[in-house]
Write a protein that holds these residues in place. Structure first.
Motif, PDB file in Angstrom:
ATOM      1  N   MET A   1       8.616  34.965 -10.512  1.00 50.63           N
ATOM      2  CA  MET A   1       9.582  34.268 -11.350  1.00 50.63           C
ATOM      3  C   MET A   1       8.948  34.017 -12.721  1.00 50.63           C
ATOM      4  O   MET A   1       7.812  33.591 -12.813  1.00 50.63           O
ATOM      5  CB  MET A   1       9.977  32.932 -10.704  1.00 50.63           C
ATOM      6  CG  MET A   1      10.830  32.047 -11.585  1.00 50.63           C
ATOM      7  SD  MET A   1      11.085  30.350 -10.958  1.00 50.63           S
ATOM      8  CE  MET A   1      12.011  30.648  -9.497  1.00 50.63           C
ATOM      9  N   ARG A   2       9.717  34.279 -13.750  1.00 50.10           N
ATOM     10  CA  ARG A   2       9.266  33.969 -15.107  1.00 50.10           C
ATOM     11  C   ARG A   2       9.815  32.597 -15.486  1.00 50.10           C
ATOM     12  O   ARG A   2      10.974  32.292 -15.205  1.00 50.10           O
ATOM     13  CB  ARG A   2       9.738  35.044 -16.072  1.00 50.10           C
ATOM     14  CG  ARG A   2       9.005  36.370 -15.837  1.00 50.10           C
ATOM     15  CD  ARG A   2       9.536  37.505 -16.666  1.00 50.10           C
ATOM     16  NE  ARG A   2       9.662  37.238 -18.084  1.00 50.10           N
ATOM     17  CZ  ARG A   2       8.688  37.374 -18.992  1.00 50.10           C
ATOM     18  NH1 ARG A   2       7.491  37.759 -18.598  1.00 50.10           N
ATOM     19  NH2 ARG A   2       8.911  37.134 -20.267  1.00 50.10           N
ATOM     20  N   VAL A   3       8.958  31.789 -16.084  1.00 48.50           N
ATOM     21  CA  VAL A   3       9.356  30.431 -16.445  1.00 48.50           C
ATOM     22  C   VAL A   3       9.156  30.183 -17.934  1.00 48.50           C
ATOM     23  O   VAL A   3       8.281  30.772 -18.568  1.00 48.50           O
ATOM     24  CB  VAL A   3       8.567  29.366 -15.639  1.00 48.50           C
ATOM     25  CG1 VAL A   3       8.910  29.453 -14.163  1.00 48.50           C
ATOM     26  CG2 VAL A   3       7.077  29.492 -15.848  1.00 48.50           C
TER      27      VAL A   3
ATOM     28  N   GLU B   1       4.492  33.947 -16.161  1.00 46.49           N
ATOM     29  CA  GLU B   1       4.741  34.158 -14.735  1.00 46.49           C
ATOM     30  C   GLU B   1       4.320  32.902 -13.974  1.00 46.49           C
ATOM     31  O   GLU B   1       3.269  32.320 -14.257  1.00 46.49           O
ATOM     32  CB  GLU B   1       3.960  35.360 -14.212  1.00 46.49           C
ATOM     33  CG  GLU B   1       4.511  36.694 -14.647  1.00 46.49           C
ATOM     34  CD  GLU B   1       5.899  36.981 -14.112  1.00 46.49           C
ATOM     35  OE1 GLU B   1       6.209  36.626 -12.956  1.00 46.49           O
ATOM     36  OE2 GLU B   1       6.684  37.584 -14.867  1.00 46.49           O
TER      37      GLU B   1
ATOM     38  N   GLU C   1      12.306  25.435  -7.281  1.00 47.05           N
ATOM     39  CA  GLU C   1      13.365  25.613  -6.283  1.00 47.05           C
ATOM     40  C   GLU C   1      13.776  24.286  -5.668  1.00 47.05           C
ATOM     41  O   GLU C   1      14.941  24.085  -5.327  1.00 47.05           O
ATOM     42  CB  GLU C   1      12.918  26.586  -5.200  1.00 47.05           C
ATOM     43  CG  GLU C   1      12.853  28.022  -5.688  1.00 47.05           C
ATOM     44  CD  GLU C   1      12.296  28.990  -4.665  1.00 47.05           C
ATOM     45  OE1 GLU C   1      11.720  28.543  -3.636  1.00 47.05           O
ATOM     46  OE2 GLU C   1      12.419  30.212  -4.897  1.00 47.05           O
TER      47      GLU C   1
ATOM     48  N   GLN D   1      13.069  27.615 -15.025  1.00 50.34           N
ATOM     49  CA  GLN D   1      13.427  29.026 -14.964  1.00 50.34           C
ATOM     50  C   GLN D   1      13.701  29.534 -16.370  1.00 50.34           C
ATOM     51  O   GLN D   1      14.298  28.830 -17.194  1.00 50.34           O
ATOM     52  CB  GLN D   1      14.657  29.242 -14.096  1.00 50.34           C
ATOM     53  CG  GLN D   1      14.404  29.058 -12.636  1.00 50.34           C
ATOM     54  CD  GLN D   1      15.628  29.394 -11.802  1.00 50.34           C
ATOM     55  OE1 GLN D   1      16.549  30.069 -12.253  1.00 50.34           O
ATOM     56  NE2 GLN D   1      15.636  28.911 -10.578  1.00 50.34           N
ATOM     57  N   GLU D   2      13.289  30.744 -16.630  1.00 48.22           N
ATOM     58  CA  GLU D   2      13.456  31.362 -17.946  1.00 48.22           C
ATOM     59  C   GLU D   2      14.913  31.332 -18.410  1.00 48.22           C
ATOM     60  O   GLU D   2      15.191  31.214 -19.608  1.00 48.22           O
ATOM     61  CB  GLU D   2      12.949  32.805 -17.880  1.00 48.22           C
ATOM     62  CG  GLU D   2      13.085  33.581 -19.155  1.00 48.22           C
ATOM     63  CD  GLU D   2      12.626  35.015 -19.002  1.00 48.22           C
ATOM     64  OE1 GLU D   2      12.287  35.601 -20.036  1.00 48.22           O
ATOM     65  OE2 GLU D   2      12.602  35.543 -17.871  1.00 48.22           O
TER      66      GLU D   2
ATOM     67  N   ILE E   1       6.907  27.842  -8.419  1.00 46.79           N
ATOM     68  CA  ILE E   1       8.192  28.336  -7.915  1.00 46.79           C
ATOM     69  C   ILE E   1       8.767  27.374  -6.883  1.00 46.79           C
ATOM     70  O   ILE E   1       9.958  27.031  -6.934  1.00 46.79           O
ATOM     71  CB  ILE E   1       8.033  29.751  -7.318  1.00 46.79           C
ATOM     72  CG1 ILE E   1       7.710  30.759  -8.427  1.00 46.79           C
ATOM     73  CG2 ILE E   1       9.286  30.166  -6.544  1.00 46.79           C
ATOM     74  CD1 ILE E   1       7.263  32.118  -7.919  1.00 46.79           C
TER      75      ILE E   1
END
Length: 87
Positions: free
Chosen positions: A1-3, A64, A74, A25-26, A70
């Protein structure tokens, strides 16, 4: 996941300055959402602060995310990286 990393500085009542990053989150582009996450974090630290604005909190870069980040995103929508005077 890219942030997306939002670099944040908040002056505490003792005059010191907290420095922390808010990671989301991006795809989240709405700064008001980011500021609300920052206020939620500050409330959990019992730090009273004025409303966060672009003066205190601004987009910095994309990176990343690790699995810990992550999982946090979430679970609650964001992750905090404490950098200075966050105790």
């Amino acid at each position: 996941m890219r942030v997306a990393v939002w670099d944040t500085y908040v002056k505490k009542t003792d005059g010191s300055k907290m420095h922390f990053d808010i990671l989301v989150q991006e795809s989240i582009k709405d700064s008001e959402i980011i500021y609300n996450y920052g206020q939620e974090y500050l409330k959990g630290k019992n730090v009273i602060s004025e409303i966060l604005t672009a003066k205190e909190c601004e987009f910095c870069h994309i990176e990343e995310a690790s699995q810990i980040i992550i999982n946090d995103i979430e679970r609650k929508g964001y992750h905090i990286v404490e950098l200075k005077n966050c105790d």
